[in-house]
Design a protein around this motif. Structure first.
Motif, mmCIF file in Angstrom:
data_model
loop_
_atom_site.group_PDB
_atom_site.id
_atom_site.type_symbol
_atom_site.label_atom_id
_atom_site.label_comp_id
_atom_site.label_asym_id
_atom_site.label_seq_id
_atom_site.Cartn_x
_atom_site.Cartn_y
_atom_site.Cartn_z
ATOM 1 N N VAL A 135 -11.856 40.909 -8.170
ATOM 2 C CA VAL A 135 -10.772 40.222 -8.890
ATOM 3 C C VAL A 135 -9.410 40.800 -8.541
ATOM 4 C CG1 VAL A 135 -12.258 39.502 -10.805
ATOM 5 C CG2 VAL A 135 -11.014 41.672 -10.972
ATOM 6 N N ASN A 136 -9.398 42.018 -8.029
ATOM 7 C CA ASN A 136 -8.132 42.625 -7.619
ATOM 8 C C ASN A 136 -7.731 42.281 -6.193
ATOM 9 O OD1 ASN A 136 -6.855 44.662 -9.662
ATOM 10 N ND2 ASN A 136 -9.070 44.974 -9.879
ATOM 11 N N GLU A 137 -8.710 41.916 -5.368
ATOM 12 C CA GLU A 137 -8.439 41.805 -3.941
ATOM 13 C C GLU A 137 -8.603 40.409 -3.364
ATOM 14 O OE1 GLU A 137 -11.122 44.623 -2.251
ATOM 15 O OE2 GLU A 137 -10.201 46.345 -3.265
ATOM 16 N N THR A 138 -9.434 39.557 -3.959
ATOM 17 C CA THR A 138 -9.724 38.265 -3.348
ATOM 18 C C THR A 138 -8.523 37.325 -3.404
ATOM 19 O OG1 THR A 138 -11.246 36.387 -3.326
ATOM 20 C CG2 THR A 138 -10.618 37.241 -5.481
ATOM 21 N N SER A 139 -8.479 36.430 -2.444
ATOM 22 C CA SER A 139 -7.476 35.360 -2.472
ATOM 23 C C SER A 139 -8.054 34.076 -3.047
ATOM 24 C CB SER A 139 -6.957 35.091 -1.046
ATOM 25 O OG SER A 139 -8.020 34.710 -0.187
ATOM 26 N N ASP A 140 -9.354 34.089 -3.362
ATOM 27 C CA ASP A 140 -9.992 32.912 -3.947
ATOM 28 C C ASP A 140 -9.585 32.762 -5.410
ATOM 29 O OD1 ASP A 140 -11.270 32.500 -1.573
ATOM 30 O OD2 ASP A 140 -13.221 33.241 -2.244
ATOM 31 N N THR A 141 -9.585 31.538 -5.886
ATOM 32 C CA THR A 141 -9.352 31.269 -7.300
ATOM 33 C C THR A 141 -10.451 30.348 -7.819
ATOM 34 O OG1 THR A 141 -7.879 29.409 -6.810
ATOM 35 C CG2 THR A 141 -6.851 31.578 -7.164
ATOM 36 N N TYR A 142 -10.645 30.378 -9.144
ATOM 37 C CA TYR A 142 -11.732 29.650 -9.778
ATOM 38 C C TYR A 142 -11.226 29.009 -11.071
ATOM 39 C CZ TYR A 142 -14.320 32.825 -6.714
ATOM 40 O OH TYR A 142 -14.772 33.533 -5.630
ATOM 41 N N ASP A 143 -11.994 28.056 -11.552
ATOM 42 C CA ASP A 143 -11.677 27.428 -12.831
ATOM 43 C C ASP A 143 -12.263 28.216 -13.994
ATOM 44 O OD1 ASP A 143 -10.439 24.815 -11.842
ATOM 45 O OD2 ASP A 143 -12.372 24.823 -10.795
ATOM 46 N N VAL A 144 -13.351 28.930 -13.738
ATOM 47 C CA VAL A 144 -14.043 29.702 -14.775
ATOM 48 C C VAL A 144 -14.462 31.041 -14.196
ATOM 49 C CG1 VAL A 144 -16.170 29.851 -16.135
ATOM 50 C CG2 VAL A 144 -14.865 27.725 -16.118
ATOM 51 N N ARG A 175 -5.552 36.507 -12.579
ATOM 52 C CA ARG A 175 -5.060 36.226 -11.229
ATOM 53 C C ARG A 175 -6.000 35.323 -10.449
ATOM 54 N NH1 ARG A 175 -5.159 37.979 -6.029
ATOM 55 N NH2 ARG A 175 -7.041 39.214 -6.387
ATOM 56 N N VAL A 176 -7.317 35.445 -10.711
ATOM 57 C CA VAL A 176 -8.273 34.623 -9.969
ATOM 58 C C VAL A 176 -8.597 33.314 -10.685
ATOM 59 C CG1 VAL A 176 -9.300 36.656 -8.906
ATOM 60 C CG2 VAL A 176 -10.353 35.695 -10.969
ATOM 61 N N VAL A 182 -10.747 29.322 -17.671
ATOM 62 C CA VAL A 182 -11.416 29.955 -18.807
ATOM 63 C C VAL A 182 -12.073 31.266 -18.393
ATOM 64 C CG1 VAL A 182 -13.306 29.714 -20.478
ATOM 65 C CG2 VAL A 182 -11.807 27.764 -19.982
ATOM 66 N N LEU A 183 -11.857 32.298 -19.207
ATOM 67 C CA LEU A 183 -12.544 33.578 -19.070
ATOM 68 C C LEU A 183 -13.591 33.671 -20.174
ATOM 69 C CD1 LEU A 183 -12.814 36.495 -17.905
ATOM 70 C CD2 LEU A 183 -11.068 37.184 -19.575
ATOM 71 N N ALA A 184 -14.838 33.975 -19.809
ATOM 72 C CA ALA A 184 -15.922 34.149 -20.781
ATOM 73 C C ALA A 184 -16.569 35.504 -20.534
ATOM 74 C CB ALA A 184 -16.948 33.035 -20.634
ATOM 75 N N VAL A 185 -16.686 36.316 -21.574
ATOM 76 C CA VAL A 185 -17.189 37.686 -21.447
ATOM 77 C C VAL A 185 -18.353 37.888 -22.404
ATOM 78 C CG1 VAL A 185 -16.616 40.138 -21.571
ATOM 79 C CG2 VAL A 185 -14.871 38.491 -20.838
ATOM 80 N N LEU A 223 -14.300 34.167 -25.517
ATOM 81 C CA LEU A 223 -13.721 33.080 -24.726
ATOM 82 C C LEU A 223 -12.211 33.126 -24.814
ATOM 83 C CD1 LEU A 223 -16.161 30.314 -25.923
ATOM 84 C CD2 LEU A 223 -15.961 31.082 -23.545
ATOM 85 N N ALA A 224 -11.541 32.844 -23.696
ATOM 86 C CA ALA A 224 -10.087 32.831 -23.678
ATOM 87 C C ALA A 224 -9.616 31.966 -22.510
ATOM 88 C CB ALA A 224 -9.533 34.244 -23.527
ATOM 89 N N VAL A 225 -8.426 31.408 -22.666
ATOM 90 C CA VAL A 225 -7.830 30.550 -21.636
ATOM 91 C C VAL A 225 -6.716 31.316 -20.937
ATOM 92 C CG1 VAL A 225 -6.554 28.409 -21.214
ATOM 93 C CG2 VAL A 225 -8.453 28.447 -22.848
ATOM 94 N N ARG A 226 -6.637 31.169 -19.642
ATOM 95 C CA ARG A 226 -5.670 31.884 -18.807
ATOM 96 C C ARG A 226 -4.258 31.769 -19.349
ATOM 97 N NH1 ARG A 226 -2.006 30.769 -14.819
ATOM 98 N NH2 ARG A 226 -1.910 32.171 -13.015
ATOM 99 N N PRO A 227 -3.506 32.868 -19.288
ATOM 100 C CA PRO A 227 -2.097 32.804 -19.696
ATOM 101 C C PRO A 227 -1.350 31.734 -18.904
ATOM 102 C CG PRO A 227 -2.778 35.091 -19.350
ATOM 103 C CD PRO A 227 -3.904 34.233 -18.870
ATOM 104 N N GLY A 228 -0.420 31.057 -19.565
ATOM 105 C CA GLY A 228 0.323 29.984 -18.903
ATOM 106 C C GLY A 228 1.290 30.488 -17.849
#
Length: 228
Positions: A135-144, A175-176, A182-185, A223-228
């Motif tokens: 999560v610190n290094e990749t250039s990929d992004t995801y929806d979840v 960032r990713v 959505v972040l789910a932990v 559950l949380a939604v990415r900061p705007g």
């Protein structure tokens, strides 16, 4: 990651590996397969309801965008991957797993019976990488982004994972994630402190969903939604 029921008798060690993050063991205990890391019980094949909820709750918190892409942190016994692959709505399904042994157990070992069809799905990609580094290094992004690499924010498998649940670590998670991602932990117990950290890190719509267990406090999904 906690077990719901423990079978009687002594567990049988099927495989034991020493890797860069310590010892990883696959055991059979009755009908169950168990993964142990550095002496810490991670998960077994007894249930899977919390792993399924992790994926479903994240999808439910997402908007109606087509073919959302998901990154699952931790392959484990494969419940989360198998459940995601069974849902046609998902697009790319990436799994970050740092332990080569666990990947091997799925590709050509006893855990293949749980994940073979999911691994054969063309949407699936297994990335052999430490999730914290990814999560610190990749250039990929995801929806979840679904995290199931520890027993919770307050009960990590290795010390290096602790940073993931700090404000800086959550910034890397954000960032990713794409806009309104959505972040789910997953956690073995509720963590009001972690929920506060999520809010302080700028995440929106922070909430928890509980998963009843046979004994003790319920498992939860934060559950949380990415900061705007």
């Amino acid at each position: 990651m906690t077990a719901y029921d423990t079978p009687h008798g002594s567990p049988e060690v099927i495989d034991r590996r020493d890797g860069p993050y310590g010892e990883v063991v696959l055991r059979r205990h009755g009908d169950l397969l168990q993964i142990i890391a550095n002496g810490c019980f991670l998960m077994d094949t007894s249930d899977g309801r919390s792993e399924r909820l992790l994926v479903d709750a994240a999808l439910g918190a997402l908007d109606g965008r087509p073919a959302p892409e998901i990154l699952i942190g931790g392959l484990g016994v494969g419940f989360s991957l198998a459940h995601a692959a069974a849902a046609p709505r998902w697009g790319r399904i990436a799994v970050a797993e740092r332990e080569r042994a666990i990947i091997d157990w799925h590709r050509a070992g006893p855990l293949a019976e749980l994940s073979a069809s999911a691994l054969a799905d063309p949407r699936t990609e297994i990335i052999e990488v430490d999730l914290v580094a990814h999560v610190n290094e990749t250039s990929d992004t995801y929806d979840v982004l679904c995290l199931d690499i520890d027993n919770g924010p307050e009960w990590t498998v290795t010390e290096g994972n602790e940073s993931l649940y700090s404000r800086a670590g959550l910034a890397a998670c954000a960032r990713v994630l794409r806009k309104d991602g959505v972040l789910a932990v997953w956690s073995a117990k509720p963590s009001p402190d972690f929920a506060r950290t999520l809010r302080n890190a700028g995440f929106r719509h922070v909430r928890t969903e509980e998963i009843p267990v046979a004994r003790g406090v319920p498992d939860v999904v934060h559950l949380a939604v990415r900061p705007g």
